[in-house]
Design a protein around this motif. Structure first.
Motif, PDB file in Angstrom:
ATOM      1  N   ILE A   8       0.845  -1.186   0.000  1.00 16.20           N
ATOM      2  CA  ILE A   8       0.000   0.000   0.000  1.00 16.20           C
ATOM      3  C   ILE A   8       0.880   1.235   0.000  1.00 16.20           C
ATOM      4  CG2 ILE A   8      -1.777   1.279   1.267  1.00 16.20           C
ATOM      5  CD1 ILE A   8      -2.548  -1.493   2.511  1.00 16.20           C
ATOM      6  N   ILE A   9       0.626   2.135  -0.923  1.00 18.03           N
ATOM      7  CA  ILE A   9       1.412   3.364  -1.018  1.00 18.03           C
ATOM      8  C   ILE A   9       0.587   4.498  -0.431  1.00 18.03           C
ATOM      9  CG2 ILE A   9       2.589   4.978  -2.551  1.00 18.03           C
ATOM     10  CD1 ILE A   9       2.972   2.703  -4.518  1.00 18.03           C
ATOM     11  N   ARG A  28      -1.482 -10.017   4.862  1.00 17.37           N
ATOM     12  CA  ARG A  28      -0.328  -9.196   5.220  1.00 17.37           C
ATOM     13  C   ARG A  28      -0.297  -7.978   4.323  1.00 17.37           C
ATOM     14  NH1 ARG A  28       4.104 -13.357   3.720  1.00 17.37           N
ATOM     15  NH2 ARG A  28       2.639 -13.405   1.973  1.00 17.37           N
ATOM     16  N   ALA A  29      -0.027  -6.814   4.919  1.00 19.67           N
ATOM     17  CA  ALA A  29       0.075  -5.585   4.155  1.00 19.67           C
ATOM     18  C   ALA A  29       1.248  -4.768   4.671  1.00 19.67           C
ATOM     19  CB  ALA A  29      -1.211  -4.767   4.256  1.00 19.67           C
ATOM     20  N   VAL A  30       1.962  -4.166   3.745  1.00 20.09           N
ATOM     21  CA  VAL A  30       3.023  -3.226   4.078  1.00 20.09           C
ATOM     22  C   VAL A  30       2.611  -1.868   3.543  1.00 20.09           C
ATOM     23  CG1 VAL A  30       5.426  -2.559   3.675  1.00 20.09           C
ATOM     24  CG2 VAL A  30       4.831  -4.970   4.070  1.00 20.09           C
ATOM     25  N   VAL A  31       2.647  -0.862   4.410  1.00 23.55           N
ATOM     26  CA  VAL A  31       2.268   0.492   4.022  1.00 23.55           C
ATOM     27  C   VAL A  31       3.527   1.341   3.900  1.00 23.55           C
ATOM     28  CG1 VAL A  31       0.867   2.508   4.573  1.00 23.55           C
ATOM     29  CG2 VAL A  31       0.103   0.225   5.289  1.00 23.55           C
ATOM     30  N   LEU A  32       3.740   1.892   2.712  1.00 24.55           N
ATOM     31  CA  LEU A  32       4.886   2.766   2.466  1.00 24.55           C
ATOM     32  C   LEU A  32       4.418   4.221   2.503  1.00 24.55           C
ATOM     33  CD1 LEU A  32       6.447   0.830  -0.559  1.00 24.55           C
ATOM     34  CD2 LEU A  32       7.115   0.676   1.858  1.00 24.55           C
ATOM     35  N   LEU A 199       7.563   4.659   7.580  1.00 26.57           N
ATOM     36  CA  LEU A 199       7.616   6.088   7.325  1.00 26.57           C
ATOM     37  C   LEU A 199       8.883   6.472   6.581  1.00 26.57           C
ATOM     38  CD1 LEU A 199       6.390   7.370  10.825  1.00 26.57           C
ATOM     39  CD2 LEU A 199       5.028   6.945   8.763  1.00 26.57           C
ATOM     40  N   ASN A 200       8.854   7.682   6.017  1.00 22.06           N
ATOM     41  CA  ASN A 200      10.006   8.206   5.263  1.00 22.06           C
ATOM     42  C   ASN A 200      10.459   7.228   4.178  1.00 22.06           C
ATOM     43  OD1 ASN A 200      10.332  10.659   6.929  1.00 22.06           O
ATOM     44  ND2 ASN A 200      10.915   9.197   8.527  1.00 22.06           N
ATOM     45  N   SER A 201       9.487   6.613   3.530  1.00 18.80           N
ATOM     46  CA  SER A 201       9.770   5.609   2.500  1.00 18.80           C
ATOM     47  C   SER A 201       8.989   5.917   1.230  1.00 18.80           C
ATOM     48  CB  SER A 201       9.414   4.206   3.008  1.00 18.80           C
ATOM     49  OG  SER A 201      10.131   3.872   4.169  1.00 18.80           O
ATOM     50  N   PRO A 202       9.338   7.002   0.535  1.00 11.79           N
ATOM     51  CA  PRO A 202       8.599   7.329  -0.690  1.00 11.79           C
ATOM     52  C   PRO A 202       8.812   6.295  -1.783  1.00 11.79           C
ATOM     53  CG  PRO A 202      10.513   8.764  -0.434  1.00 11.79           C
ATOM     54  CD  PRO A 202      10.382   7.997   0.842  1.00 11.79           C
ATOM     55  N   ALA A 203       7.723   5.904  -2.418  1.00 14.33           N
ATOM     56  CA  ALA A 203       7.829   5.005  -3.569  1.00 14.33           C
ATOM     57  C   ALA A 203       8.424   5.780  -4.738  1.00 14.33           C
ATOM     58  CB  ALA A 203       6.463   4.460  -3.924  1.00 14.33           C
ATOM     59  N   THR A 204       9.330   5.151  -5.454  1.00 14.56           N
ATOM     60  CA  THR A 204       9.971   5.816  -6.594  1.00 14.56           C
ATOM     61  C   THR A 204       9.574   5.203  -7.931  1.00 14.56           C
ATOM     62  OG1 THR A 204      11.914   4.387  -6.326  1.00 14.56           O
ATOM     63  CG2 THR A 204      11.960   6.536  -5.219  1.00 14.56           C
ATOM     64  N   ARG A 205       8.981   4.020  -7.919  1.00 21.92           N
ATOM     65  CA  ARG A 205       8.497   3.392  -9.146  1.00 21.92           C
ATOM     66  C   ARG A 205       7.565   2.239  -8.786  1.00 21.92           C
ATOM     67  NH1 ARG A 205      10.107   3.619 -14.376  1.00 21.92           N
ATOM     68  NH2 ARG A 205      11.888   4.875 -13.727  1.00 21.92           N
ATOM     69  N   VAL A 206       6.519   2.075  -9.596  1.00 19.25           N
ATOM     70  CA  VAL A 206       5.598   0.955  -9.418  1.00 19.25           C
ATOM     71  C   VAL A 206       5.669   0.098 -10.671  1.00 19.25           C
ATOM     72  CG1 VAL A 206       3.203   0.253  -9.048  1.00 19.25           C
ATOM     73  CG2 VAL A 206       4.070   2.344  -7.964  1.00 19.25           C
ATOM     74  N   CYS A 207       6.162  -1.134 -10.517  1.00 19.86           N
ATOM     75  CA  CYS A 207       6.313  -2.060 -11.641  1.00 19.86           C
ATOM     76  C   CYS A 207       5.188  -3.094 -11.565  1.00 19.86           C
ATOM     77  CB  CYS A 207       7.674  -2.754 -11.580  1.00 19.86           C
ATOM     78  SG  CYS A 207       9.077  -1.610 -11.613  1.00 19.86           S
ATOM     79  N   GLY A 226       4.473  -7.349  -3.811  1.00 21.38           N
ATOM     80  CA  GLY A 226       3.228  -7.833  -3.236  1.00 21.38           C
ATOM     81  C   GLY A 226       2.388  -8.516  -4.283  1.00 21.38           C
ATOM     82  N   GLY A 227       1.476  -9.334  -3.839  1.00 16.23           N
ATOM     83  CA  GLY A 227       0.540  -9.940  -4.775  1.00 16.23           C
ATOM     84  C   GLY A 227      -0.317  -8.904  -5.463  1.00 16.23           C
ATOM     85  N   ALA A 228      -0.481  -7.753  -4.808  1.00 19.29           N
ATOM     86  CA  ALA A 228      -1.225  -6.636  -5.386  1.00 19.29           C
ATOM     87  C   ALA A 228      -0.704  -5.358  -4.756  1.00 19.29           C
ATOM     88  CB  ALA A 228      -2.723  -6.784  -5.133  1.00 19.29           C
ATOM     89  N   CYS A 229      -1.074  -4.236  -5.355  1.00 18.00           N
ATOM     90  CA  CYS A 229      -0.640  -2.929  -4.857  1.00 18.00           C
ATOM     91  C   CYS A 229      -1.830  -1.979  -4.873  1.00 18.00           C
ATOM     92  CB  CYS A 229       0.491  -2.372  -5.718  1.00 18.00           C
ATOM     93  SG  CYS A 229       1.013  -0.690  -5.273  1.00 18.00           S
TER      94      CYS A 229
END
Length: 431
Positions: A8-9, A28-32, A199-207, A226-229
């Motif tokens: 999750i962005i 499971r989810a990771v939030v950036l 925190l302080n983890s800006p996404a720089t590209r989504v592939c 992730g399996g999804a974004c």
């Protein structure tokens, strides 16, 4: 192999809602989060300029409280919710005098008439600008004021740039509640616990778009798959190109982003240096009747919760112009507006007092207040919320909700719905 079920962005309300839904399903989810805090546009500060009291820099209310999913969360936790509509008093000025009872009665009947005019137009045409509704009411002395409230003040955009159908699809109803201590503080306290937020983890590209459906999000600290974004950044960020997608997004998505630009509301706070309260009661809302469509309207909340300041809301193109000119220009504009009703006593009362001006335009992770649909693009929110790559890539946020667009509740609901679609796309069956 996916490292998590969903990436999750953004840790605003949509991102937090999505993460909570994934966790609730057993996933499971990771939030950036690009910034150093959670909550997005729900941000409570304790500015020294205001004596250290809590102050919401962005969102203030839990709108449509009777149907807002955040309200039962607050109540279950025992939080105090203040009834903003019940505790506030209102004063309406015509020039430098208060409106009479007869004028107030006529004013109260103006909005239903305005809504009826809009609905009549939209029954015959696909869409028009909100300004067109006002033009269809040339003899109505209150129409310009209703336009200013519904356009720049509430929806952060000038009426001639704003879809009347989008306005009608997102008309707010019900009561408004304020979490005691600030809405941003409530979000941090009640909606972030137990979530994997980085925190302080800006996404720089989504592939995205590979054969297995997995999505890899690159950051300066490395990549995570992730399996999804779910992307919950504002349309202002999406339109800026600072978050590239590989491959590029489908044309329909890019067009929806273009049709949902960011509006702006600037809050200007003036702290009193004397005992004068301008003859107003505490927690009083002050507005004025406009004589010409397109003129700025600045409603002021005066002496909220017994405090010693007033705050005004400036929206639309006027807000963007003042943001470019700087804080001093915004303060002068607000003072000048108050002088129209209260005269020179305004200068004596606020001379040498502290001021505060919000800057959501300058926040690189937001780039405005919230979005609006341009005329003819009332369905853009629906399009932006549709699944991409069979649901492996989703967009969520206030921009994607119809009914509560521009609100925290709408963002939360959108995030939760996106999470359900994303989990289904991955074939997740629970753990």
């Amino acid at each position: 192999m996916a490292e998590t079920d969903v990436v999750i962005i953004g840790a605003g309300l949509a991102g937090l809602g999505a993460a909570a839904a994934v966790r609730g399903a057993g996933g499971r989810a990771v939030v950036l989060e690009a910034s150093g805090r959670t909550g997005g546009r729900a941000r409570t500060d304790h500015p020294a300029a205001l004596g250290g009291v809590w102050f919401d820099m962005g969102a203030v209310w839990l709108h449509n409280a009777e149907h807002n999913p955040l309200v039962p969360i607050a109540r279950a936790a025992g939080d105090t919710l203040l009834r903003s509509d019940a505790i506030r008093q209102e004063r309406t000025f015509i020039g430098d005098r208060l409106a009479t009872e007869a004028e107030l009665a006529a004013y109260s009947g103006a909005e239903p008439r305005y809504v009826a005019a809009a609905d009549a137009i939209l029954a015959e045409q696909e869409d028009v600008s909100l300004a067109e509704v006002t033009r269809r009411l040339p003899g109505d002395p209150w129409a310009a004021t209703i336009e200013a409230w519904e356009g720049p003040v509430i929806c952060a955009v000038d009426a001639d740039r704003f879809s009347a159908r989008d306005w009608r699809r997102n008309a707010l109803a019900g009561s408004n509640l304020v979490p005691d201590g600030g809405i941003g503080a409530f979000v941090r306290r009640r909606l972030t616990q137990g979530l994997d937020i980085r925190l302080n983890s800006p996404a720089t590209r989504v592939c995205w778009g590979n054969s297995g459906g997995e999505v890899t999000v690159e950051t300066e600290r490395g990549s995570i798959t992730g399996g999804a974004c779910i992307v919950t950044v504002s349309t202002g960020v999406l339109a800026s190109g600072t978050l590239p997608f590989d491959p590029i997004l489908p044309a329909r998505v890019s067009e929806a982003v273009r049709q949902l630009p960011m509006g702006l509301v600037v809050k200007v706070v003036l702290r009193a240096t004397g005992a004068d309260r301008l003859g107003l009661p505490g927690h009083c809302f002050v507005d004025r009747i406009l004589t010409r469509a397109g003129d700025p309207l600045i409603p002021f909340q005066c002496w909220p919760f017994g405090r010693d300041y007033v705050q005004g809301w400036i929206g639309g193109s006027t807000a963007w112009d003042l943001a470019k000119q700087g804080e001093a220009a915004a303060v002068d504009f607000a003072l000048g507006y108050l002088r129209q009703a209260f005269g020179s006593r305004v200068d004596r009362l606020f001379a040498g007092g502290a001021t505060l001006v919000t800057h959501w335009d300058a926040d690189p992770w937001v780039r405005g207040a919230y979005c609006y649909a341009v005329p003819g693009a009332a369905l853009a929110r629906d399009v932006l919320g549709e699944p991409v790559s069979n649901g492996h890539l989703m967009f969520a946020g206030e921009a994607c909700h119809v009914g509560l667009a521009g609100t925290l509740g709408g963002a939360w609901i959108s995030g939760q719905a996106a999470a359900r679609t994303a989990l289904a796309a991955t074939g997740f069956a629970g753990r």
